[in-house]
Every structure is written in C-alpha cells, then in structure tokens.
Design a protein around this motif. Structure first.
Motif, short mmCIF file in Angstrom:
data_model
loop_
_atom_site.label_atom_id
_atom_site.label_comp_id
_atom_site.label_asym_id
_atom_site.label_seq_id
_atom_site.Cartn_x
_atom_site.Cartn_y
_atom_site.Cartn_z
N UNK A 3 0.84 -1.20 0.00
CA UNK A 3 0.00 0.00 0.00
C UNK A 3 0.86 1.24 0.00
N UNK A 4 0.54 2.20 -0.85
CA UNK A 4 1.27 3.45 -0.93
C UNK A 4 0.31 4.60 -0.66
N UNK A 5 0.61 5.43 0.29
CA UNK A 5 -0.19 6.59 0.61
C UNK A 5 0.60 7.83 0.24
N UNK A 6 0.30 8.34 -0.93
CA UNK A 6 1.11 9.41 -1.48
C UNK A 6 0.93 10.72 -0.76
N UNK A 7 -0.22 10.92 -0.10
CA UNK A 7 -0.43 12.21 0.56
C UNK A 7 0.25 12.29 1.90
N UNK A 8 0.58 11.15 2.50
CA UNK A 8 1.20 11.18 3.83
C UNK A 8 2.59 10.59 3.85
N UNK A 9 3.01 9.98 2.75
CA UNK A 9 4.34 9.39 2.72
C UNK A 9 4.26 7.95 2.26
N UNK A 10 5.37 7.44 1.88
CA UNK A 10 5.43 6.07 1.38
C UNK A 10 5.34 5.11 2.54
N UNK A 11 4.30 4.29 2.54
CA UNK A 11 4.15 3.33 3.62
C UNK A 11 4.23 1.90 3.11
N UNK A 12 4.62 1.75 1.87
CA UNK A 12 4.69 0.40 1.30
C UNK A 12 5.83 -0.40 1.86
N UNK A 13 5.62 -1.65 2.14
CA UNK A 13 6.66 -2.55 2.60
C UNK A 13 6.35 -3.94 2.10
N UNK A 14 7.21 -4.90 2.35
CA UNK A 14 6.99 -6.26 1.87
C UNK A 14 5.66 -6.83 2.33
N UNK A 15 5.15 -6.38 3.51
CA UNK A 15 3.88 -6.91 4.02
C UNK A 15 2.82 -5.82 4.10
N UNK A 186 6.21 0.51 -9.16
CA UNK A 186 7.12 0.11 -8.09
C UNK A 186 6.79 -1.28 -7.57
N UNK A 187 5.50 -1.57 -7.43
CA UNK A 187 5.10 -2.90 -6.96
C UNK A 187 5.53 -3.97 -7.95
N UNK A 188 5.38 -3.69 -9.25
CA UNK A 188 5.79 -4.66 -10.27
C UNK A 188 7.30 -4.83 -10.27
N UNK A 193 12.20 -8.02 -9.07
CA UNK A 193 13.49 -8.15 -8.39
C UNK A 193 13.54 -9.41 -7.54
N UNK A 194 12.44 -9.70 -6.81
CA UNK A 194 12.40 -10.93 -6.04
C UNK A 194 12.42 -12.14 -6.97
N UNK A 195 11.86 -11.95 -8.18
CA UNK A 195 11.88 -13.03 -9.15
C UNK A 195 13.29 -13.38 -9.59
#
Length: 204
Positions: A3-15, A186-188, A193-195
């Motif tokens: 999940x990416x929240x562009x208005x508050x900052x990048x919160x994306x992580x592996x989980x 970015x998610x793709x 990269x993990x691939x």
C-alpha cells in the motif's frame, strides 16, 4: 500488494505495513529523499565509500614512502597519499604535520627551503630505513589495493539514487493518477526483483 499513501508518505513494505515509522520522514535538505533513505543506500551528500581502516603508524610509513620518490611539501604529501589510494584515504593536516615533525626529530626527514616553500626530503638515514623495511611500507598500501580487486560487480547505488529521485518527484509534483500508476510500477518492479533471486544465478 503493498500500500502506498502518497499524501502522507510512502508506507509500502513487503507486508504492506509502514517502514521506518510509516513515512518518508520529510524531504531532505536539498529537496530529495529524506536523510534516512539516502543514508540507507549510502547516497547521503558528502558520504563517501568507507575505505579500509587506517592503522596506527600508517601515516608515518606512507610519508616515508612518498618522500622516497621525490621531495614534497606537506600539501603534496597529502595529495600523493590520496592519489595512491584512489581517494580512499586522504589524511588530515592534523595527522600529517605532527608526524613530519616526529620524523624530523628521528633524523629520517629534513626540510629544505626552495622557491619560497619548504620541501621535505628523506635524509640518508631515512632512505636507508625505506630500503630496509620494504614489507612494512608495502603493508600500508595493501588494504587499499585489495579493496579495488573486484571491480567487475556493477554498482547499483547510482541507479537506485536516480530511481529514488524520480519517485520523490512523482510524490511531490505528480497528480493522483500519476502517483497511482507509479505505485503499480514500483510494486511490479519489486516482484520482478524478487523473481531474479528466485530464479537463482544463471552462471552457477
């Protein structure tokens, strides 16, 4: 999907949970990614590649070795040491000049005036010391030589920095649609990269 929240900052992580406090932590001083991102990748401004640890006595032997080539002043000694180590080690004047004074006290180095500047050169005893201790002098440079042996591996940091800069531009200047599309890209990229790791090393 992260999940990416562009208005508050990048919160994306592996989980999908927030990493490093759940946000970018604010922009850096120069409008780029915040310091923790640059620091994480070793891309912070002014941050150089950490070279081999300089041992006690290395300044002394390095000075003797460079003076064995030709007389130099203090500034030239510093520059020559930096050149010999490809910039990995540039001793400070605060370490060089007291060491030069010590070498003069030991009778290994002497100063001569010439062309309005004071040059340092090896005395006969200094040159004899260099000739009798080749391994000691070589050991001073060896860690830096060993550090440059594996130059075949690509350095990913520059391209990572460029990607982070592009992400930052989209975050701060892009429309919501552009930000959403960037999140998908970015998610793709993360999956691909993990691939690569899952596929293993084709050279093995």
């Amino acid at each position: 999907m992260a999940k990416f929240e562009w208005d508050s900052g990048w919160t994306g992580g592996p989980r999908g949970h927030a990493g490093h406090g759940g946000s970018w932590g604010g922009p850096g001083r120069h409008g780029g990614p915040p310091p923790w991102v640059a620091g994480l990748l070793g891309l912070a401004q002014g941050a150089g590649t950490k070279g081999p640890k300089v041992r006690r006595g290395d300044v002394r032997t390095a000075i003797l070795d460079v003076l064995a080539v030709e007389p130099m002043n203090g500034y030239q000694i510093i520059q020559q040491i930096a050149e010999r180590t490809d910039g990995a080690w540039k001793p400070s004047p605060g370490s060089v000049y007291p060491t030069v004074q010590q070498l003069e006290d030991e009778g290994l180095v002497s100063g001569v005036e010439g062309s309005g500047r004071r040059l340092l050169r090896l005395t006969d005893d200094g040159r004899r010391y260099v000739e009798e201790h080749p391994e000691e002098l070589a050991a001073t440079w060896r860690p830096f030589d060993e550090g440059t042996e594996d130059d075949s591996r690509p350095d990913l940091k520059p391209v990572i920095g460029q990607v982070m800069s592009a992400v930052w531009q989209v975050m701060t200047s892009g429309t919501r649609q552009q930000q959403a599309e960037a999140a998908e890209i970015l998610a793709d990229t993360r999956r691909r990269l993990y691939g690569l790791l899952a596929d293993g090393d084709p050279e093995q």
